[in-house]
Design a protein around this motif. Sequence first.
Motif, PDB file in Angstrom:
ATOM      1  N   ILE A   1       0.821  -1.215   0.000  1.00  0.00           N
ATOM      2  CA  ILE A   1       0.000   0.000   0.000  1.00  0.00           C
ATOM      3  C   ILE A   1       0.849   1.257   0.000  1.00  0.00           C
ATOM      4  O   ILE A   1       0.345   2.354   0.263  1.00  0.00           O
ATOM      5  CB  ILE A   1      -0.942   0.021   1.221  1.00  0.00           C
ATOM      6  N   GLY A   2       2.127   1.124  -0.291  1.00  0.00           N
ATOM      7  CA  GLY A   2       2.993   2.283  -0.357  1.00  0.00           C
ATOM      8  C   GLY A   2       2.761   3.105  -1.612  1.00  0.00           C
ATOM      9  O   GLY A   2       1.978   2.756  -2.504  1.00  0.00           O
ATOM     10  N   SER A   3       3.468   4.203  -1.712  1.00  0.00           N
ATOM     11  CA  SER A   3       3.276   5.112  -2.844  1.00  0.00           C
ATOM     12  C   SER A   3       3.776   4.529  -4.149  1.00  0.00           C
ATOM     13  O   SER A   3       3.362   4.962  -5.229  1.00  0.00           O
ATOM     14  CB  SER A   3       4.000   6.435  -2.564  1.00  0.00           C
ATOM     15  N   PHE A   4       4.673   3.545  -4.097  1.00  0.00           N
ATOM     16  CA  PHE A   4       5.207   2.958  -5.322  1.00  0.00           C
ATOM     17  C   PHE A   4       4.401   1.743  -5.794  1.00  0.00           C
ATOM     18  O   PHE A   4       4.719   1.172  -6.832  1.00  0.00           O
ATOM     19  CB  PHE A   4       6.672   2.543  -5.118  1.00  0.00           C
ATOM     20  N   ALA A   5       3.410   1.341  -5.035  1.00  0.00           N
ATOM     21  CA  ALA A   5       2.570   0.213  -5.443  1.00  0.00           C
ATOM     22  C   ALA A   5       1.492   0.691  -6.423  1.00  0.00           C
ATOM     23  O   ALA A   5       1.119   1.868  -6.440  1.00  0.00           O
ATOM     24  CB  ALA A   5       1.917  -0.441  -4.228  1.00  0.00           C
ATOM     25  N   GLY A   6       1.008  -0.224  -7.239  1.00  0.00           N
ATOM     26  CA  GLY A   6      -0.032   0.121  -8.199  1.00  0.00           C
ATOM     27  C   GLY A   6      -1.344   0.481  -7.517  1.00  0.00           C
ATOM     28  O   GLY A   6      -1.616   0.097  -6.376  1.00  0.00           O
ATOM     29  N   THR A   7      -2.177   1.217  -8.261  1.00  0.00           N
ATOM     30  CA  THR A   7      -3.447   1.678  -7.690  1.00  0.00           C
ATOM     31  C   THR A   7      -4.352   0.513  -7.320  1.00  0.00           C
ATOM     32  O   THR A   7      -4.956   0.489  -6.239  1.00  0.00           O
ATOM     33  CB  THR A   7      -4.167   2.594  -8.693  1.00  0.00           C
ATOM     34  N   ASN A   8      -4.463  -0.474  -8.201  1.00  0.00           N
ATOM     35  CA  ASN A   8      -5.335  -1.617  -7.932  1.00  0.00           C
ATOM     36  C   ASN A   8      -4.813  -2.443  -6.768  1.00  0.00           C
ATOM     37  O   ASN A   8      -5.586  -2.901  -5.916  1.00  0.00           O
ATOM     38  CB  ASN A   8      -5.446  -2.481  -9.194  1.00  0.00           C
ATOM     39  N   LEU A   9      -3.495  -2.622  -6.700  1.00  0.00           N
ATOM     40  CA  LEU A   9      -2.913  -3.382  -5.589  1.00  0.00           C
ATOM     41  C   LEU A   9      -3.124  -2.650  -4.273  1.00  0.00           C
ATOM     42  O   LEU A   9      -3.442  -3.277  -3.249  1.00  0.00           O
ATOM     43  CB  LEU A   9      -1.420  -3.616  -5.842  1.00  0.00           C
TER      44      LEU A   9
END
Length: 678
Positions: free
Chosen positions: A583-591
């Motif tokens: 859920i970090g800023s570098f993770a994808g929106t869907n993830l």
Amino acid sequence: PSRPLSFPPRLDYPPPYGMGDEFLDAPDRSDDGARVQPARSCDDAEQRQEQLQAIINSCGMHLFRLVGSGASEQCRLISIDCLNSLLLAGRHADVSKHLPYLVSALAARFPRSGGYDEALQVFVQDSRAHDRYKRGGAVERQDREGLLAGSRLSSHAALEPNEDLRLGAVSAFDCLLRGLEAAGTTRLLDQYYSDLVLALQAGLGDPCPQARIASGRLLVQLVRCPHFGEGARFFATGLARAAIPSCRHRNTGVVVSAVELFEAAACVPDRAKRRGAGTAAIVDLVGFREENVLPVAAFYDSQCGVSVNVLAELASHRNHRARSRCCGMLSRLLVYLPDSYDHQTRLLPYVLSFLCDDVPSIRAAALECIARCGRQYEEEHRDDVIERLQFGVDGDEAIDYDAGLPEPFASRPSLGARLFVRSNTGRFFLAVLGELSSWRADTRRRSVDLTTVLAVYCEEHLTKDFQQTARSVVRGILVELSDSPSSTYLDGGESEILIGIRRFLKLMAKYVQPSAYLSVLIPRIARNNPLHATSYSEDGSHSEQERAIHALVLTAMIEGTALERLLPSWLDLLTLVASEDCIGSFAGTNLRSQSTRVVMALLDKVKGEGIDALLSHCDQKPGERERLQTIVSTSLSALTIEDEVDSIEAHQREEASMRLSTLLQGQSRLKMIVLTPN
């Protein structure tokens, strides 16, 4: 004053093996009976019999000639009506010496038949094509011609252009059999039984739906008549196969009549072998073909290599009458046939699919069928059941088996029913899971419903190969998300199939330990885990989309798992899904969205009294309370969104806004855990 003659009732022979109408609504026969008349004197009866005999002897031959003559159609119709009246009155007169002329005249109005092949057990319409097939020619078998089109008009050319005359010929055979049955002289038709069967089975391909229905109903009575048991056993498989093409007809009445004929032919008793004489046609009904087996004719004609699962079409027929009749047929085949054990794995999936039907009576009939099969299983496997019944060992006491069951289950199925379904599920469960990724939305929907029903009956036994189950479910979710135009969406904005998959996962998680599915899902959600490579890529990692789908599956499993079972893994799960990788800023929106839902599912488990249970569990290990506070504090910082909503594309703004509100709720619940005193 003269009184009208009393005609015999319509034929209605009972089915064999003591089959009743418990699975079907019994048809109303109140208006089919004979016209009951008051008793007459013996002299009056003898006088009428003499008059009737004189009429038949003097006019019979002329009526027979008119049926097949070149006279006007109206004249021939009137002759058939007169003939039917005389035949119905056959109980009062002797028609034995007229039978050779009568049967020949009526059979000549049906398409010519090439006979019956006893070796292949099929009716032959074209002798040359059949001989070519037996020599290995590139032609289809006779009973399969026209199966793809749902009709047999190509092989059954009508000799009589008038539909009323063709229907009248069938009714004449019916009146003949009714009259002889009422007089107790059915034995007179012994030498003409094959002629009747050959003529009527040709009528199954008649272009007129009413003629097809009449031919099928009369054939049902012919195979059920106890006097013709030997002949019915000889033609049973061929008649069952001849009825299969009519099951794909567009007319519902024809379909119902064909199903009745298939059931009657398949259930003809073969007491010497303790089996149904026509059960070999069940393989043709389901379109079964062994893997890696292709007929030689398929290399020359593509239609020769196509197999049609007619039973699947009947189970999903648009008309509830056809589905109800199909459910009744399957129920009787499974409950009453002596050799039903050989066909349970082929027929059981379709009975289970009727548990999800829209009509309550069909669902009730399917439930009753499974219950009866369960009682038979308990009687046949007493050693497997008696210990569980005596010691009361039947599942985990911590699980409420009656809660959260889908319709039409009001309570947990009986032990025999569950054991019966479990013993046959292993052979088709993987095939049902494979249909979750079908390109047809209707097929995916039926697969979801069937897997949910199997979860009720099989309970924890479905997780013996959970890795394959998870792979099929993930593939099905991926297909459903990519096939948005053909999906049906509910008010919540989620597709109906996706909601069904989540319901199946929650129900399955109710019966199993979390260790059975966490060991499969956690490595596929983690970003990079070289020690647990689970894909065919070089580094063993998964794409953002695959990780998001596995997180969706994990959410549903957590929602269905009891808190007592989830407590040992609660901290590890929160550490994983609330990390920067998910859920970090570098993770994808869907993830990020799916990982947030996992966090919310974990928090929902410990709300209210669940927080006390979590803290009590942490107090059982030294330092576990401090670890909990550390993990929750770290999760709070990871839940902060650095990206601005305005920088996201327009089609993602609504999802990001929903996630913002969800995270705010999650932060408040996490603070409650952090601020709880030791």
